[in-house]
Design an enzyme around this catalytic site. Structure first.
Site, PDB file in Angstrom:
ATOM      1  N   GLU A  88      -3.749   5.531   0.121  1.00  0.00           N
ATOM      2  CA  GLU A  88      -4.006   6.648  -0.798  1.00  0.00           C
ATOM      3  C   GLU A  88      -2.727   7.213  -1.411  1.00  0.00           C
ATOM      4  OE1 GLU A  88      -8.314   7.827   1.147  1.00  0.00           O
ATOM      5  OE2 GLU A  88      -6.665   9.265   1.347  1.00  0.00           O
ATOM      6  N   GLU A 141     -12.133   1.498   1.562  1.00  0.00           N
ATOM      7  CA  GLU A 141     -12.551   2.556   2.485  1.00  0.00           C
ATOM      8  C   GLU A 141     -13.596   3.414   1.793  1.00  0.00           C
ATOM      9  OE1 GLU A 141      -9.390   4.883   4.469  1.00  0.00           O
ATOM     10  OE2 GLU A 141     -10.608   6.667   4.064  1.00  0.00           O
TER      11      GLU A 141
END
Length: 527
Positions: free
Chosen positions: A200, A318
């Site tokens: 991220e 994810e």
């Protein structure tokens, strides 16, 4: 005696089938384009994550992680072992928010191998943590025994310094510790199918970000590192990147900078249901219009890859539905399978190869209960998909309500087609007929040719919640609860066998997998 037993068996089967067909539903025709596939997934499309979060990870005054992390998960637990083993080849991604603070203890460095601790000055409120090689050995022994296909997320912030303002981390990636770790992995002959760089860090990042052009250069460095260590052999693992939220310009710059043959899987994260604490969560899961909002993202990332990285493929790296550990009494219930299976069906039509579910264990969105390890409903949804839905994706449409979701794949390791039908409505049932749109003939001719398919038998897997309550944690398969066996094994999931010519009844708030072995689908001939 045998005649009596046969009659009882027939009678019970009749009652079971009748229980799905007590009321007439809206008549719907599902058409499947059977000559060509529209996309293809990896053979092992289903993936689950194991995260780094320690037991101190809390959201909304709830701390649902317990001993579920890469560092402290009980690898001797029978249920966990059997749950992974049941897939025979489950993809597992080791990674998550704290992976960019992980140090790998190789040799004498670091001097001590410390766990993550609460630290208000650290990323996500935690200090750096350490993975010992003793624990890495334990993990690989476990994964080898369970047949796991492994992805490992590397620390991508090593060597960088935070800018005075914002989340940006500047400088080149220091691969020294990662190199030592990967060298140890190869020396021990551990099978890592893919390495992912960072978590991220794309776009503005979550708690940290990296410039896409610098990140692209770092990927080139990782590719060279892997070539050196694996000697450019056929066993050299894939590179996945960036493991973050989609930002079109950032992803384009990353792919252009890294160039051909570097990134194999473009991984992006999806939490399209909003915050786990949101009181609207249970309603969003049942709203087809809300669920469809993510379609643009799936389409856009497919376009970016075609334009800037056609050598790569899209992965969901994810996805837990609702962020911040998921929604209590929602993400771990039957209702979540409406979202989960709909996303699996939807994303495959946009040529995504893999879908990694957050998480195998830990948080409210786990496939396994974080304290008892008993499977939540989504576990069985994932396992059924893995067993039934092959890699060939077919185009399916219907003429009914948007509350009925329909997806079709070539069946896995057998003839014919498998349909996934999801009824989001709490009051309307559907009587479904399936026809083949041979997409080489005019519609009327296609329907006449389809009549030959309405013969033989079909396999039905009707999934419903216990007691009719979609927030139940018990899923029923053909009216029977899915419970662990006495030996703590995953139960075998058998279909109900029905006449293929009979209407297929989809009850309100239910999910049905349908195997049509005699369905004439040229696209699946070599499946």
């Amino acid at each position: 005696m045998h005649r009596a037993m046969a009659f009882v068996s027939f009678f019970l089967s009749f009652l079971l089938f009748s229980s799905f067909s007590l009321s007439l539903g809206d008549k719907v025709t599902v058409a499947v384009k059977a000559v060509t596939t529209i996309a293809k997934t990896d053979d092992n499309f289903i993936c689950a994550t194991i995260d780094w979060w320690p037991k101190e990870k809390c959201n909304y005054d709830i701390c649902p992680w317990y001993s579920a992390s890469i560092i402290n998960l009980d690898l001797n637990n029978t249920i966990v072992f059997n749950a992974i083993k049941a897939f025979k080849s489950l993809r597992i991604r080791l990674g998550g928010s704290l992976q960019d603070q992980v140090v790998y203890k190789i040799g004498e460095e670091p001097a001590t191998c410390e766990d993550f601790k609460l630290d208000k000055n650290g990323l996500f409120g935690f200090s750096k943590g350490c993975l010992s090689m003793y624990r890495w050995d334990e993990l690989n022994t476990f994964f080898n025994k369970t047949g796991t296909i492994l992805t490992f997320g590397l620390n991508a912030l090593a060597g960088r310094k935070k800018s005075p303002e914002g989340n940006l981390y500047m400088g080149e990636w220091d691969a020294t510790n990662a190199r030592q770790f990967i060298q140890y992995t190869v020396l021990k002959n551990y099978k890592v199918e893919s390495w992912e760089l960072g978590n991220e860090l794309s776009g503005e990042g979550v708690s940290a970000s990296v410039d896409p052009k610098q990140y692209g250069k770092d990927l080139i460095a990782l590719k060279k590192l892997l070539g050196d260590i694996y000697k450019n052999s056929s066993t050299e693992p894939k590179i996945l990147a960036p493991g973050g939220f989609f930002d079109a310009q950032w992803f384009a710059d990353m792919l252009q900078t890294s160039g051909p043959g570097v990134v194999n899987g473009v991984t992006h994260h999806i939490y399209n249901l909003g915050a786990g604490v949101d009181k609207e969560l249970i309603y969003r899961i049942q709203d087809p219009y809300y669920l469809d909002q993510i379609v643009q993202t799936y389409n856009d990332i497919e376009t970016i890859i075609k334009d800037f990285g056609p050598w790569s493929a899209a992965w969901i790296g994810e996805s837990g539905g609702a962020y911040n550990s998921g929604g209590k009494d929602v993400s771990n219930t039957f209702a979540d399978s409406f979202w989960f299976l709909d996303q699996l069906g939807m994303v495959t039509t946009f040529n995504h190869k893999v879908f990694c579910r957050q998480a195998l264990i830990g948080g409210n969105y786990a496939l396994l209960n974080a304290t008892t390890f008993i499977p939540n409903p989504d576990y069985y949804s994932a396992l059924l998909w893995h067993q039934l839905m092959g890699p060939g994706v077919l185009h399916a449409t219907h003429n009914g309500s948007p509350y009925l979701r329909a997806y079709a794949h070539c069946s896995k390791q057998k003839r014919g087609v498998t349909l996934l039908l999801i009824n989001l409505s709490n009051s309307t049932s559907f009587d479904v007929s399936v026809v083949s749109d041979l997409n080489l003939y005019p519609p009327n001719m296609a329907r006449s040719l389809a009549s030959v398919q309405e013969k033989g038998q079909r396999e039905e897997y009707h999934l419903t919640p216990q007691g009719g309550n979609i927030q139940s944690r018990v899923m029923l398969l053909n009216r029977r609860p899915l419970d662990l066996t006495r030996s703590r094994d995953i139960p075998e999931m058998h279909p109900f066998i029905a006449d293929a010519a009979a209407p297929l009844h989809i009850a309100p708030h239910s999910i049905v997998f349908v195997g049509l072995e005699d369905f004439k689908a040229p696209a699946c001939a070599n499946n």
